[in-house]
Design a protein around this motif. Structure first.
Motif, mmCIF file in Angstrom:
data_model
loop_
_atom_site.group_PDB
_atom_site.id
_atom_site.type_symbol
_atom_site.label_atom_id
_atom_site.label_comp_id
_atom_site.label_asym_id
_atom_site.label_seq_id
_atom_site.Cartn_x
_atom_site.Cartn_y
_atom_site.Cartn_z
ATOM 1 N N UNK A 267 0.822 -1.207 0.000
ATOM 2 C CA UNK A 267 0.000 0.000 0.000
ATOM 3 C C UNK A 267 0.858 1.260 0.000
ATOM 4 N N UNK A 268 1.940 1.213 0.754
ATOM 5 C CA UNK A 268 2.851 2.371 0.821
ATOM 6 C C UNK A 268 3.515 2.625 -0.529
ATOM 7 N N UNK A 269 3.975 1.537 -1.160
ATOM 8 C CA UNK A 269 4.623 1.685 -2.468
ATOM 9 C C UNK A 269 3.609 2.231 -3.476
ATOM 10 N N UNK A 270 2.405 1.656 -3.451
ATOM 11 C CA UNK A 270 1.366 2.084 -4.386
ATOM 12 C C UNK A 270 1.041 3.567 -4.196
ATOM 13 N N UNK A 271 0.910 3.994 -2.939
ATOM 14 C CA UNK A 271 0.593 5.399 -2.663
ATOM 15 C C UNK A 271 1.701 6.309 -3.181
ATOM 16 N N UNK A 272 2.942 5.899 -2.972
ATOM 17 C CA UNK A 272 4.059 6.728 -3.455
ATOM 18 C C UNK A 272 4.028 6.867 -4.975
ATOM 19 N N UNK A 273 3.700 5.776 -5.655
ATOM 20 C CA UNK A 273 3.638 5.845 -7.125
ATOM 21 C C UNK A 273 2.450 6.718 -7.554
ATOM 22 N N UNK A 274 1.294 6.469 -6.950
ATOM 23 C CA UNK A 274 0.087 7.197 -7.374
ATOM 24 C C UNK A 274 0.227 8.707 -7.128
ATOM 25 N N UNK A 275 0.722 9.083 -5.954
ATOM 26 C CA UNK A 275 0.891 10.519 -5.684
ATOM 27 C C UNK A 275 2.025 11.097 -6.529
ATOM 28 N N UNK A 276 3.064 10.285 -6.740
ATOM 29 C CA UNK A 276 4.192 10.740 -7.563
ATOM 30 C C UNK A 276 3.756 11.042 -8.987
ATOM 31 N N UNK A 277 2.856 10.212 -9.513
ATOM 32 C CA UNK A 277 2.387 10.408 -10.893
ATOM 33 C C UNK A 277 1.503 11.653 -11.026
ATOM 34 N N UNK A 278 1.147 12.247 -9.889
ATOM 35 C CA UNK A 278 0.331 13.470 -9.923
ATOM 36 C C UNK A 278 1.173 14.729 -9.740
ATOM 37 N N UNK A 279 2.456 14.542 -9.428
ATOM 38 C CA UNK A 279 3.278 15.735 -9.134
ATOM 39 C C UNK A 279 4.049 16.178 -10.368
ATOM 40 N N UNK A 280 3.790 17.414 -10.766
ATOM 41 C CA UNK A 280 4.380 17.925 -12.014
ATOM 42 C C UNK A 280 5.905 17.817 -12.067
ATOM 43 N N UNK A 281 6.565 18.034 -10.915
ATOM 44 C CA UNK A 281 8.038 18.066 -10.959
ATOM 45 C C UNK A 281 8.678 16.694 -11.127
ATOM 46 N N UNK A 282 7.948 15.627 -10.838
ATOM 47 C CA UNK A 282 8.597 14.308 -10.956
ATOM 48 C C UNK A 282 7.845 13.317 -11.853
ATOM 49 N N UNK A 283 6.626 13.653 -12.262
ATOM 50 C CA UNK A 283 5.797 12.607 -12.903
ATOM 51 C C UNK A 283 6.418 12.047 -14.188
#
Ligand code: G1P
Length: 296
Positions: A267-283
């Protein structure tokens, strides 16, 4: 004079006393609520969700060794003046987002690990409103309008107790509180007819699982006082919720959003990926990395 009906939820309880044994050894010293999703600890997602829902007072039910949580939301004058001296405007704003006025954040201790129901009961002296919210920070929910804000709007229209619900695979229902409701009603807030904590697959009333967001009446404290130990030998919030049925209107609220169980590795890994894919600076770079690992 008519008694005034409460339409706004002002106070929220965050049970954060758990030992986080599922994530050992990481959680031996660092509270699980302080593990990061990108650059923010898990607990901050729940607090921001509560702020968005209009919550004004934040009550942490904590325990030994978990002071980092309250420190995270406390003032840090040395850090602020250092950032001011260096004109670090962006960083100052980040700190400002998690600063509260004195008294807005309260901490009570749960001295013994007697369960979620007991943890909520520990905060009873701090609740004077008829209804209040409970947020379990392990459940991180991503949505434009936060889950608690969705529930608060429903409450403003129709007073009563609420528990967030979502469908899970029948093979997973034993991990949750499960509800029975009348599914023929095409509504977001479904009256709860029964609720069972962590049922066996064969005994579950449905595959509608309770997710860690609740709006509860003050009367739950009296019920919790009488609630014997239940599943896992703990005083379960779900058992007290069962006793609410018939006393106040009680709805399962089908919320919009993606939910991550951040009390587990996956769940932690999934959350990091999902939120990461929403952040303009790193997506964009994150997509490349995922591709590199064969993700898509
Ligand atoms: C708690 C509740 C359970 C609920 C779940 C949601 O269980 O007791 O009813 O479905 O949170 O995450 P826990 O995950 O703390 O065992």
């Amino acid at each position: 004079m008519q008694p005034k009906i409460q339409t706004k939820i002002r106070k929220a309880i965050f049970p954060v006393a758990g030992m986080g044994t599922r994530l050992l050894p990481q959680t031996k010293v660092v509270p699980k609520e302080m593990l990061p999703i990108l650059d923010k600890p898990i607990i901050q997602y729940a607090v921001e969700e509560a702020i968005e829902a209009g919550i004004e007072e934040f009550i942490f039910v904590s325990s030994k060794g978990k002071n980092a949580i309250e420190d995270h939301f406390d003032a840090h004058p040395e850090l602020v003046s250092m950032l001011q001296n260096r004109s670090k405007v962006k960083e100052l704003k980040i700190l400002e987002d998690i600063s509260f006025t004195p008294g807005q954040v309260a901490v009570v201790r749960q001295p013994y690990p007697l369960g979620l129901g007991h943890a909520v009961w520990c905060a009873r002296h701090l609740i004077d409103d008829d209804y209040f919210a409970v947020l379990l920070p392990d459940d991180v929910i991503m949505n434009k309008i936060s889950c608690l804000a969705q529930m608060s709007s429903a409450f403003a229209e129709k007073q009563g107790a609420y528990a967030a619900i979502m469908e899970v695979a029948p093979s997973q229902i034993h991990l949750y509180g499960a509800i029975a409701t009348d599914l023929s009603q095409d509504k977001k807030s479904l009256p709860i007819a029964n609720i069972v904590e962590k049922p066996k697959k064969e005994e579950a009333p449905s595959n509608l699982a309770v997710i860690g967001r609740y709006i509860l009446p003050k009367s739950i404290f009296g019920i919790l006082e009488q609630t014997p130990k239940g599943a896992g030998g703990e005083i379960q919030l779900t058992d007290a919720l069962k006793a609410l049925i018939g006393r106040v209107p009680f709805y399962g609220h089908v919320f919009e959003g993606a939910r991550f169980d951040c009390g587990t590795k996956l769940g932690l890994v999934e959350a990091n990926i999902a939120f990461g894919l929403q952040q303009d600076d790193i997506k964009d770079d994150l997509k490349k990395i995922l591709k590199q690992y064969g993700a898509f």
